[in-house]
Enzyme design. Structure first.
Site, PDB file in Angstrom:
ATOM      1  N   SER A 191       0.862  -1.181   0.000  1.00 52.61           N
ATOM      2  CA  SER A 191       0.000   0.000   0.000  1.00 52.61           C
ATOM      3  C   SER A 191       0.898   1.230   0.000  1.00 52.61           C
ATOM      4  O   SER A 191       1.755   1.371  -0.861  1.00 52.61           O
ATOM      5  CB  SER A 191      -0.960  -0.027   1.184  1.00 52.61           C
ATOM      6  OG  SER A 191      -1.884   1.020   1.101  1.00 52.61           O
ATOM      7  N   ASP A 213       0.969   8.195  -7.034  1.00 49.71           N
ATOM      8  CA  ASP A 213       1.679   7.505  -5.968  1.00 49.71           C
ATOM      9  C   ASP A 213       2.317   6.213  -6.446  1.00 49.71           C
ATOM     10  O   ASP A 213       2.259   5.857  -7.622  1.00 49.71           O
ATOM     11  CB  ASP A 213       0.763   7.279  -4.764  1.00 49.71           C
ATOM     12  CG  ASP A 213      -0.290   6.200  -5.003  1.00 49.71           C
ATOM     13  OD1 ASP A 213      -0.498   5.815  -6.167  1.00 49.71           O
ATOM     14  OD2 ASP A 213      -0.901   5.753  -4.023  1.00 49.71           O
ATOM     15  N   ASP A 246       1.952   2.877  -6.354  1.00 46.57           N
ATOM     16  CA  ASP A 246       1.348   1.791  -7.125  1.00 46.57           C
ATOM     17  C   ASP A 246       0.447   2.307  -8.234  1.00 46.57           C
ATOM     18  O   ASP A 246      -0.358   1.556  -8.791  1.00 46.57           O
ATOM     19  CB  ASP A 246       0.592   0.826  -6.215  1.00 46.57           C
ATOM     20  CG  ASP A 246      -0.579   1.483  -5.501  1.00 46.57           C
ATOM     21  OD1 ASP A 246      -0.742   2.702  -5.632  1.00 46.57           O
ATOM     22  OD2 ASP A 246      -1.331   0.771  -4.799  1.00 46.57           O
ATOM     23  N   GLU A 266     -12.980   9.315  -4.330  1.00 50.38           N
ATOM     24  CA  GLU A 266     -12.868   9.444  -2.880  1.00 50.38           C
ATOM     25  C   GLU A 266     -11.975  10.624  -2.542  1.00 50.38           C
ATOM     26  O   GLU A 266     -11.140  11.050  -3.346  1.00 50.38           O
ATOM     27  CB  GLU A 266     -12.294   8.172  -2.267  1.00 50.38           C
ATOM     28  CG  GLU A 266     -10.892   7.863  -2.743  1.00 50.38           C
ATOM     29  CD  GLU A 266     -10.290   6.640  -2.078  1.00 50.38           C
ATOM     30  OE1 GLU A 266     -10.982   6.036  -1.240  1.00 50.38           O
ATOM     31  OE2 GLU A 266      -9.136   6.315  -2.392  1.00 50.38           O
ATOM     32  N   SER A 290      -9.487  10.847  -0.622  1.00 49.55           N
ATOM     33  CA  SER A 290      -8.063  10.559  -0.429  1.00 49.55           C
ATOM     34  C   SER A 290      -7.356  10.301  -1.758  1.00 49.55           C
ATOM     35  O   SER A 290      -6.488   9.442  -1.860  1.00 49.55           O
ATOM     36  CB  SER A 290      -7.875   9.374   0.517  1.00 49.55           C
ATOM     37  OG  SER A 290      -8.614   8.252   0.087  1.00 49.55           O
TER      38      SER A 290
END
Length: 712
Positions: free
Chosen positions: A257, A429, A431, A516, A518
């Site tokens: 993650s 980011d 991934d 979302e 985030s």
């Protein structure tokens, strides 16, 4: 069978179905009495032996030998199943029964058949076997420790010591993979196995491949070097077709993650379904239940490690048929999906303009390989427009999505001195799942981003030219998307925070775009959060808005598009306060206090007016729960919502709750529909509601915190 001599007693098994089938004769006392057996029924394929100086029972099945050992002689409760010798790939190792007779000094176990002069040494740690003498056709077996169940996520989170990497690799990894394969019935299937994390161990990928082979999986697709971004895995599942016409039924993704990776840090394994998205709760629950009943791990011993560094197909013969492993290019399937979603022509023209500057930062993650293929090779951007696109296992010395370098480059810091920033900037980011988009000295919040893309998608993105099926957002995301949906007469779904809730909606044809707060966003062409998809969506909108300016003149900017959006739909000023690692007891007490307030809106409004008289009244408050419109499943206790008369909102929820600490998240949203007031500083516009949120919740009293850990 001859009696076994152990501790000056002779031991033997009866051939009855009685529960007391294990007996001994005490030579000194000259009497016979039963020994309490292990909790398994007597069988003709059962034998008694001594292993590791423990009385042991070996139960032979069609494809395995289960070894039970009495760790405290004479004590019934001390029987433990300690290991399984897996003969699953059998052209028989030895004619049954084959009995373990001796543990060797090199950790091997010596197997002996009772009627043939044949021995085989099984080496547990290396999961391999060698013949000592050959009396029959050779076949490797594997010895693995028996693990009764998977350690739960909660147990792992609450461990005070660092999780031991070898323990996870050799125990929880095997259990999760086997439980999942048992749940999905991988017989004859094609699956994807890859890592998207900064530390996706290659040996773990090799283990999963060998376990897949032993469980009857027909084919494995794996990314080059064992790497594929999460959205790229989704693209492989949804697009790639094997030569026999089959498609992938799912994927194992090794992921850290947003966490830094190393042998001392963490990584996990997640399972992706055949529709290219996270496994839903109904499936993960079945997997968890399966971990409680695992009796063996299938493992193809003797199968060589696959060369993960070379693209190509490897065919490996097994006793049950041919097994294939194909190493894939990191980007090919993903790029094809993007080309079928967007019109690259107008974007290419926009990027080629001398008065348009572009910058993309991949944070040295997997997005770098995708970015180079798309932005440089397909869209003609200069190589110099890509920053931090070389793959590194430690990100940029550590994960930092709010990348100070990008903030400075776009002149968003406290000082704006320096060279002119680019017209368009983006950060994706590690991934390739989350994104941030910038205009010149201008940042687009994630809540605004999904609303702007939804408002312009039909005109600017060919994939949506037939119209949007519906839109969805997480309940913590601002309601900017709601206003767009209402105006455009679209179905709007407010779903719990989490990635698994959008899948049913998209499968049922109810939702085209999800977002979302985030920084995650996706559409139904790629079912995972996809940062590069979001960047291409913005570039498509920019290209569409500038279709009449491609021959010269002032270009419409990101800032222009967002300000126009606010003038039409109003602005949702938005911020999130995170109070990290607070005492779990205090965090739970805070939430209980907020739940208690739900019983009387009048009391809530009296409290609020006592804090700030310029804040609107609360017209609705609840503890959010979600009923899936497709399968009817209900998710409760998802957070506390206070909805105000002027369409503003406060949302409180817990995240990362363990037995000792938790994170309290507060989402604060002030709606402004007066276009003359949509250009205010966010923190200034939100100040009254921030004060209300902190005092209404009694944040400092319950958590002991006078300020949040982070503000976003």
């Amino acid at each position: 069978m001859c009696p076994l001599s152990y501790r000056n007693r002779l031991h033997w098994l009866t051939q009855s179905n009685r529960e007391d089938y294990l007996y001994c004769f005490d030579i000194a006392e000259e009497r016979i009495f039963p020994i309490p057996p292990p909790p398994v029924l007597a069988s003709a394929e059962m034998s008694v032996t001594v292993l590791d100086d423990f009385l042991s029972i070996c139960l032979v099945s069609e494809d395995s030998i289960n070894i039970w050992q009495m760790l405290d002689y004479g004590v019934e409760s001390s029987w433990k199943r300690t290991r399984i010798l897996n003969l699953r790939l059998a052209v028989r190792v030895l004619p049954l029964p084959s009995v373990p007779v001796l543990r060797l000094q090199d950790t091997g176990i010596l197997l002996c058949h009772q009627s043939y002069e044949t021995l085989k040494k099984v080496i547990e740690g290396e999961m391999s076997a060698v013949n000592i003498t050959a009396g029959t056709q050779s076949q490797d077996v594997t010895a693995v420790s028996y693990i009764p169940r998977l350690e739960s996520v909660t147990q792992l989170v609450n461990r005070t010591d660092k999780t031991n990497y070898k323990y996870l690799r050799r125990c929880n990894l095997h259990n999760f993979i086997q439980a999942t394969l048992n749940t999905i019935n991988g017989e004859g299937a094609t699956i994807v196995v890859s890592g998207d994390s900064p530390f996706a161990p290659k040996d773990a990928i090799q283990i999963i491949i060998k376990m897949a082979a032993a469980n009857g999986v027909r084919r494995v697709w794996v990314g080059k070097n064992g790497l594929l971004s999460t959205p790229a895995v989704s693209a492989v599942i949804r697009k790639r077709v094997a030569i026999d016409g089959s498609k992938a039924s799912g994927a194992f993704i090794l992921t850290g993650s947003h966490n830094p990776g190393s042998p001392c840090e963490d990584y996990g394994v997640k399972y992706m379904m055949g529709n290219g998205e996270h496994a839903p709760e109904s499936v993960t629950h079945k997997i968890h239940e399966a971990t409680k009943t695992i009796v063996e791990h299938g493992f193809a011993v003797g199968l060589p490690d696959v060369d993960l560094n070379t693209i190509g197909l490897t065919r490996l013969p097994l006793s049950r048929g041919q097994f294939e492993v194909e190493v894939l290019d990191l980007a090919s399937d993903y790029v094809e999906v993007m080309k079928s979603t967007f019109d690259f022509g107008p974007i290419r023209k926009l990027i080629s303009l001398p008065n348009f500057t572009f910058c993309f930062d991949a944070l040295n993650g997997l997005a770098g390989a995708l970015a180079r293929r798309i932005f440089v090779e397909e869209l003609g951007a200069e190589e110099s427009s890509l920053r931090n696109c070389a793959f590194k296992e430690d990100f940029i010395g550590g994960y930092n999505f709010t990348n100070a370098e990008s903030v400075a480059r776009m002149r968003l810091g406290k000082t704006n001195a320096g060279s002119e920033p680019p017209d368009f900037g983006a950060v994706v980011d590690w991934d390739a799942s989350c994104n941030m988009v910038f205009g010149k000295r201008f940042y687009v919040t994630a809540s605004d981003a999904v609303a702007v893309i939804a408002a312009n998608a039909v005109e600017a993105i060919p994939y949506f030219s037939g119209g949007l099926k519906g839109v969805a957002r997480s309940m913590a995301t601002s309601s900017a998307l709601d206003v767009v949906a209402k105006r455009l007469k679209l179905r709007l779904f407010e779903v719990p925070v989490g990635l698994e809730f959008r899948g049913n909606l998209m499968d049922a044809g109810l939702c085209s775009i999800w977002g979302e707060e985030s920084c995650g966003m996706c559409c139904d062409c790629i079912r995972e959060r996809d940062g590069i998809w979001a960047v291409l969506a913005w570039l498509s909108i920019l290209a569409y808005k500038n279709k009449d300016n491609l021959c010269g003149g002032r270009l419409v900017t990101i800032e222009d598009i967002v300000y126009h959006h606010w003038s039409v739909y109003g602005r949702h000023y938005y911020t999130r306060y995170d109070y990290e690692n607070v005492d779990a007891g205090g965090a739970n007490a805070l939430m209980a206090h907020l739940v208690q307030l739900l019983s009387s809106l009048n009391e809530v409004n009296v409290i609020i007016k006592g804090i700030r008289s310029d804040v609107s009244n609360v017209v609705h408050a609840d503890e959010f729960e979600y009923k899936d419109p497709v399968d009817g499943s209900i998710s409760k206790h998802q957070g506390i919502r206070y909805l105000f008369e002027d369409c503003s909102r406060l949302v409180f929820r817990l995240s990362g709750t363990g037995s000792e600490v938790a994170t309290v998240r507060v989402y604060i949203e002030q709606y402004e529909k007066d276009s003359s007031k949509t250009g205010r500083d966010s923190q200034e516009a939100l100040a009254p509601l921030v004060e209300v949120a902190i005092k209404l919740s009694k944040m400092e009293a319950f958590t002991g915190r006078s300020a949040p850990t982070t503000i976003t």
